[in-house]
Design an enzyme around this catalytic site. Sequence first.
Site, PDB file in Angstrom:
ATOM      1  N   THR A 178       0.835  -1.184   0.000  1.00 12.12           N
ATOM      2  CA  THR A 178       0.000   0.000   0.000  1.00 12.12           C
ATOM      3  C   THR A 178       0.871   1.235   0.000  1.00 12.12           C
ATOM      4  O   THR A 178       1.811   1.323   0.787  1.00 12.12           O
ATOM      5  CB  THR A 178      -0.898   0.043   1.244  1.00 12.12           C
TER       6      THR A 178
ATOM      7  N   LYS B  59      -8.077   1.835  -2.244  1.00 13.09           N
ATOM      8  CA  LYS B  59      -7.727   2.140  -0.861  1.00 13.09           C
ATOM      9  C   LYS B  59      -7.966   3.599  -0.502  1.00 13.09           C
ATOM     10  O   LYS B  59      -7.576   4.037   0.573  1.00 13.09           O
ATOM     11  CB  LYS B  59      -6.264   1.781  -0.627  1.00 13.09           C
TER      12      LYS B  59
ATOM     13  N   GLY C   5      -7.783   7.604   3.013  1.00 16.79           N
ATOM     14  CA  GLY C   5      -6.969   6.545   2.426  1.00 16.79           C
ATOM     15  C   GLY C   5      -6.451   5.673   3.547  1.00 16.79           C
ATOM     16  O   GLY C   5      -6.210   6.163   4.660  1.00 16.79           O
TER      17      GLY C   5
ATOM     18  N   SER D  20       3.735   0.898   2.615  1.00 15.57           N
ATOM     19  CA  SER D  20       5.021   0.325   2.231  1.00 15.57           C
ATOM     20  C   SER D  20       5.878   1.268   1.401  1.00 15.57           C
ATOM     21  O   SER D  20       7.079   1.354   1.588  1.00 15.57           O
ATOM     22  CB  SER D  20       4.803  -0.968   1.427  1.00 15.57           C
TER      23      SER D  20
ATOM     24  N   ALA E  68       6.178   3.926  -7.385  1.00 13.57           N
ATOM     25  CA  ALA E  68       5.903   2.643  -8.053  1.00 13.57           C
ATOM     26  C   ALA E  68       7.141   2.103  -8.763  1.00 13.57           C
ATOM     27  O   ALA E  68       7.307   0.895  -8.882  1.00 13.57           O
ATOM     28  CB  ALA E  68       4.751   2.797  -9.038  1.00 13.57           C
TER      29      ALA E  68
ATOM     30  N   CYS F 141       9.455   1.031  -5.249  1.00 17.04           N
ATOM     31  CA  CYS F 141       8.928   0.092  -4.257  1.00 17.04           C
ATOM     32  C   CYS F 141       8.244  -1.083  -4.945  1.00 17.04           C
ATOM     33  O   CYS F 141       7.289  -0.893  -5.699  1.00 17.04           O
ATOM     34  CB  CYS F 141       7.929   0.814  -3.343  1.00 17.04           C
TER      35      CYS F 141
ATOM     36  N   THR G 244       4.348  -1.439  -4.582  1.00 19.99           N
ATOM     37  CA  THR G 244       3.524  -0.341  -5.071  1.00 19.99           C
ATOM     38  C   THR G 244       3.387  -0.454  -6.581  1.00 19.99           C
ATOM     39  O   THR G 244       4.374  -0.687  -7.266  1.00 19.99           O
ATOM     40  CB  THR G 244       4.183   1.023  -4.716  1.00 19.99           C
TER      41      THR G 244
END
Length: 185
Positions: A12, A44, A58, A137, A168, A171, A174
Amino acid sequence: MTKDDFPGWHGTTILAVRRGGEVVVAGDGQVSLGQTVIKGSARKVRRLGKDGREVVAGFAGSTADAFTLLERLEKKLEASPGQLARACVELAKDWRTDKYLRNLEAMLIVTDGADLYVITGAGDVLEPEHDVTAIGSGGNFALAAARGLMETDHSAEEVARKAMAIAAEICVYTNGNLTVESIRK
């Protein structure tokens, strides 16, 4: 299998950016179990409330736990219309002291367009500095990218989308499948 043996849910990244009278909350769609992507299109980031008392929230962490907290937050907002800070503090107080709630594993970012808070199970209701906050994360990656992008002339949504794209790329928990909600006050 005990809770400690379970590989754990990851994946997340939630980011909130406030700029020009607007707050944008963006969340990626990836949910991972250990090293496996379980779902790439989770939602989310959600709108709560109605009748002009709308809030965007969120969540990071356990989905069931987050939904429980979101339901509680909605009840607190109904009890204190237009008072997001009070509702957040009351939720954090309950979360920290209630025997059932204190075991919930999630974090929330909430905004009504004027105020912006991070709520944790430790009883924290935090107002971010620099009009940017992130959880999850990839939260630190998105936060760092957004802080750098705040030096540009980009809108809140552009900052959020670009920062999430950077997170993104860095990670593994993500992805680039975003849910983006904005709210003005």
